[in-house]
Write a protein that holds these residues in place. Sequence first.
Motif, PDB file in Angstrom:
ATOM      1  N   ILE A  20     -10.293 -17.604  -2.410  1.00 64.73           N
ATOM      2  CA  ILE A  20      -9.047 -17.580  -3.187  1.00 64.73           C
ATOM      3  C   ILE A  20      -9.074 -16.448  -4.205  1.00 64.73           C
ATOM      4  CG2 ILE A  20      -7.624 -18.867  -4.849  1.00 64.73           C
ATOM      5  CD1 ILE A  20      -7.420 -19.864  -1.941  1.00 64.73           C
ATOM      6  N   SER A  21     -10.175 -16.300  -4.904  1.00 61.09           N
ATOM      7  CA  SER A  21     -10.311 -15.252  -5.919  1.00 61.09           C
ATOM      8  C   SER A  21     -10.224 -13.858  -5.293  1.00 61.09           C
ATOM      9  CB  SER A  21     -11.635 -15.423  -6.660  1.00 61.09           C
ATOM     10  OG  SER A  21     -11.843 -14.360  -7.546  1.00 61.09           O
ATOM     11  N   THR A  22     -10.914 -13.658  -4.175  1.00 58.57           N
ATOM     12  CA  THR A  22     -10.902 -12.349  -3.513  1.00 58.57           C
ATOM     13  C   THR A  22      -9.515 -11.994  -3.026  1.00 58.57           C
ATOM     14  OG1 THR A  22     -13.225 -12.546  -2.870  1.00 58.57           O
ATOM     15  CG2 THR A  22     -11.882 -10.977  -1.625  1.00 58.57           C
ATOM     16  N   ILE A  23      -8.824 -12.939  -2.399  1.00 58.65           N
ATOM     17  CA  ILE A  23      -7.465 -12.665  -1.917  1.00 58.65           C
ATOM     18  C   ILE A  23      -6.557 -12.300  -3.086  1.00 58.65           C
ATOM     19  CG2 ILE A  23      -5.385 -13.748  -0.963  1.00 58.65           C
ATOM     20  CD1 ILE A  23      -7.252 -15.149   1.054  1.00 58.65           C
ATOM     21  N   HIS A  24      -6.625 -13.055  -4.155  1.00 61.46           N
ATOM     22  CA  HIS A  24      -5.785 -12.775  -5.328  1.00 61.46           C
ATOM     23  C   HIS A  24      -6.082 -11.383  -5.891  1.00 61.46           C
ATOM     24  CE1 HIS A  24      -3.398 -13.454  -8.891  1.00 61.46           C
ATOM     25  NE2 HIS A  24      -4.422 -13.013  -9.603  1.00 61.46           N
ATOM     26  N   THR A  25      -7.357 -11.072  -6.030  1.00 57.41           N
ATOM     27  CA  THR A  25      -7.756  -9.774  -6.579  1.00 57.41           C
ATOM     28  C   THR A  25      -7.316  -8.633  -5.672  1.00 57.41           C
ATOM     29  OG1 THR A  25      -9.624 -10.771  -7.724  1.00 57.41           O
ATOM     30  CG2 THR A  25      -9.722  -8.392  -7.349  1.00 57.41           C
ATOM     31  N   VAL A  26      -7.554  -8.771  -4.378  1.00 54.68           N
ATOM     32  CA  VAL A  26      -7.157  -7.737  -3.420  1.00 54.68           C
ATOM     33  C   VAL A  26      -5.633  -7.535  -3.459  1.00 54.68           C
ATOM     34  CG1 VAL A  26      -6.912  -7.256  -0.936  1.00 54.68           C
ATOM     35  CG2 VAL A  26      -9.113  -7.944  -1.863  1.00 54.68           C
ATOM     36  N   PHE A  27      -4.887  -8.628  -3.462  1.00 54.31           N
ATOM     37  CA  PHE A  27      -3.426  -8.555  -3.518  1.00 54.31           C
ATOM     38  C   PHE A  27      -2.964  -7.809  -4.769  1.00 54.31           C
ATOM     39  CE2 PHE A  27       0.645 -10.294  -4.924  1.00 54.31           C
ATOM     40  CZ  PHE A  27       1.434 -10.058  -3.803  1.00 54.31           C
ATOM     41  N   GLU A  28      -3.493  -8.200  -5.922  1.00 54.25           N
ATOM     42  CA  GLU A  28      -3.087  -7.581  -7.193  1.00 54.25           C
ATOM     43  C   GLU A  28      -3.490  -6.110  -7.251  1.00 54.25           C
ATOM     44  OE1 GLU A  28      -1.213  -8.865  -9.649  1.00 54.25           O
ATOM     45  OE2 GLU A  28      -0.967 -10.703  -8.486  1.00 54.25           O
ATOM     46  N   TYR A  78      -0.719   2.102  -2.213  1.00 53.03           N
ATOM     47  CA  TYR A  78       0.202   1.107  -1.678  1.00 53.03           C
ATOM     48  C   TYR A  78       1.618   1.102  -2.280  1.00 53.03           C
ATOM     49  CZ  TYR A  78       1.800  -3.087   0.616  1.00 53.03           C
ATOM     50  OH  TYR A  78       2.521  -3.971   1.366  1.00 53.03           O
ATOM     51  N   PRO A  79       1.801   1.235  -3.589  1.00 48.36           N
ATOM     52  CA  PRO A  79       3.186   1.233  -4.094  1.00 48.36           C
ATOM     53  C   PRO A  79       4.041   2.334  -3.446  1.00 48.36           C
ATOM     54  CG  PRO A  79       1.676   0.872  -5.898  1.00 48.36           C
ATOM     55  CD  PRO A  79       0.830   1.254  -4.698  1.00 48.36           C
ATOM     56  N   SER A 135      -4.206  -4.007  -4.778  1.00 46.12           N
ATOM     57  CA  SER A 135      -3.482  -3.220  -3.782  1.00 46.12           C
ATOM     58  C   SER A 135      -2.059  -2.933  -4.253  1.00 46.12           C
ATOM     59  CB  SER A 135      -3.463  -3.964  -2.445  1.00 46.12           C
ATOM     60  OG  SER A 135      -2.739  -3.236  -1.489  1.00 46.12           O
ATOM     61  N   ASN A 136      -1.370  -3.966  -4.725  1.00 45.19           N
ATOM     62  CA  ASN A 136       0.009  -3.787  -5.178  1.00 45.19           C
ATOM     63  C   ASN A 136       0.110  -2.910  -6.418  1.00 45.19           C
ATOM     64  OD1 ASN A 136       2.193  -5.288  -3.576  1.00 45.19           O
ATOM     65  ND2 ASN A 136       0.451  -6.683  -3.565  1.00 45.19           N
ATOM     66  N   ALA A 137      -0.962  -2.819  -7.178  1.00 50.67           N
ATOM     67  CA  ALA A 137      -0.993  -1.937  -8.356  1.00 50.67           C
ATOM     68  C   ALA A 137      -1.434  -0.522  -7.997  1.00 50.67           C
ATOM     69  CB  ALA A 137      -1.911  -2.518  -9.419  1.00 50.67           C
ATOM     70  N   GLY A 138      -1.814  -0.300  -6.731  1.00 48.65           N
ATOM     71  CA  GLY A 138      -2.268   1.025  -6.313  1.00 48.65           C
ATOM     72  C   GLY A 138      -3.671   1.356  -6.787  1.00 48.65           C
ATOM     73  N   GLU A 139      -4.483   0.339  -7.021  1.00 48.34           N
ATOM     74  CA  GLU A 139      -5.837   0.549  -7.544  1.00 48.34           C
ATOM     75  C   GLU A 139      -6.906   0.648  -6.460  1.00 48.34           C
ATOM     76  OE1 GLU A 139      -6.276  -2.736 -10.217  1.00 48.34           O
ATOM     77  OE2 GLU A 139      -4.788  -1.936 -11.620  1.00 48.34           O
ATOM     78  N   ILE A 140      -6.612   0.152  -5.250  1.00 53.51           N
ATOM     79  CA  ILE A 140      -7.568   0.239  -4.144  1.00 53.51           C
ATOM     80  C   ILE A 140      -6.828   0.701  -2.890  1.00 53.51           C
ATOM     81  CG2 ILE A 140      -9.180  -1.476  -5.047  1.00 53.51           C
ATOM     82  CD1 ILE A 140      -7.961  -3.541  -3.152  1.00 53.51           C
ATOM     83  N   HIS A 141      -7.550   1.340  -1.995  1.00 52.15           N
ATOM     84  CA  HIS A 141      -6.921   1.834  -0.771  1.00 52.15           C
ATOM     85  C   HIS A 141      -7.123   0.838   0.368  1.00 52.15           C
ATOM     86  CE1 HIS A 141     -10.803   3.078   0.884  1.00 52.15           C
ATOM     87  NE2 HIS A 141     -11.067   3.654  -0.276  1.00 52.15           N
ATOM     88  N   PHE A 142      -6.438   1.099   1.476  1.00 50.17           N
ATOM     89  CA  PHE A 142      -6.416   0.198   2.627  1.00 50.17           C
ATOM     90  C   PHE A 142      -7.818  -0.154   3.117  1.00 50.17           C
ATOM     91  CE2 PHE A 142      -6.089  -0.403   7.291  1.00 50.17           C
ATOM     92  CZ  PHE A 142      -5.312  -1.551   7.304  1.00 50.17           C
ATOM     93  N   GLY A 143      -8.703   0.817   3.205  1.00 51.26           N
ATOM     94  CA  GLY A 143     -10.061   0.553   3.674  1.00 51.26           C
ATOM     95  C   GLY A 143     -10.790  -0.460   2.802  1.00 51.26           C
ATOM     96  N   GLU A 144     -10.587  -0.373   1.500  1.00 56.25           N
ATOM     97  CA  GLU A 144     -11.199  -1.333   0.577  1.00 56.25           C
ATOM     98  C   GLU A 144     -10.605  -2.731   0.760  1.00 56.25           C
ATOM     99  OE1 GLU A 144     -12.346   1.001  -3.423  1.00 56.25           O
ATOM    100  OE2 GLU A 144     -10.257   1.247  -2.795  1.00 56.25           O
ATOM    101  N   VAL A 145      -9.292  -2.780   0.976  1.00 53.93           N
ATOM    102  CA  VAL A 145      -8.630  -4.062   1.230  1.00 53.93           C
ATOM    103  C   VAL A 145      -9.267  -4.726   2.446  1.00 53.93           C
ATOM    104  CG1 VAL A 145      -6.465  -5.140   2.002  1.00 53.93           C
ATOM    105  CG2 VAL A 145      -6.424  -3.403   0.189  1.00 53.93           C
TER     106      VAL A 145
END
Length: 134
Positions: free
Chosen positions: A9-17, A94-95, A19-29
Amino acid sequence: MIDFTSEQISTIHTVFEQSNAGEIHFGEVIQQLISIGVESYTVDYRRGETTYYFPNGKSVRHHFETDPTSIAEHFDASLVKQAILGAQSGQVMYPLFKALTYQAGCIGYCVWITGKNVQYFGRLGEIHLEKFPQ
């Protein structure tokens, strides 16, 4: 059925946030989702939802701000491909990717992590299939 772990749950939430903030790229997701057992996820631009799926049939859904009226009427796979290439090169986070794929008439997509491909959808059932880079 097995419940979700706090790590999942924590990982999904963090990845979602992130990614949507443009802080990590697709490969990291993808790497983070693989680490917790996610096998695929879908993004629905019209509903503003991302749903993450596990092999046991469980899923987790997150909502995001969307403006379906800004999605172009006609699907242009070449514009989708340009957005993908920008993301793969690290120039498009991502944005901006969302904005570019909206302009391309993309209504959403499905990331098949275990299948290593993404299907992008248009309003009339058009599909652009993109394999993960090797």
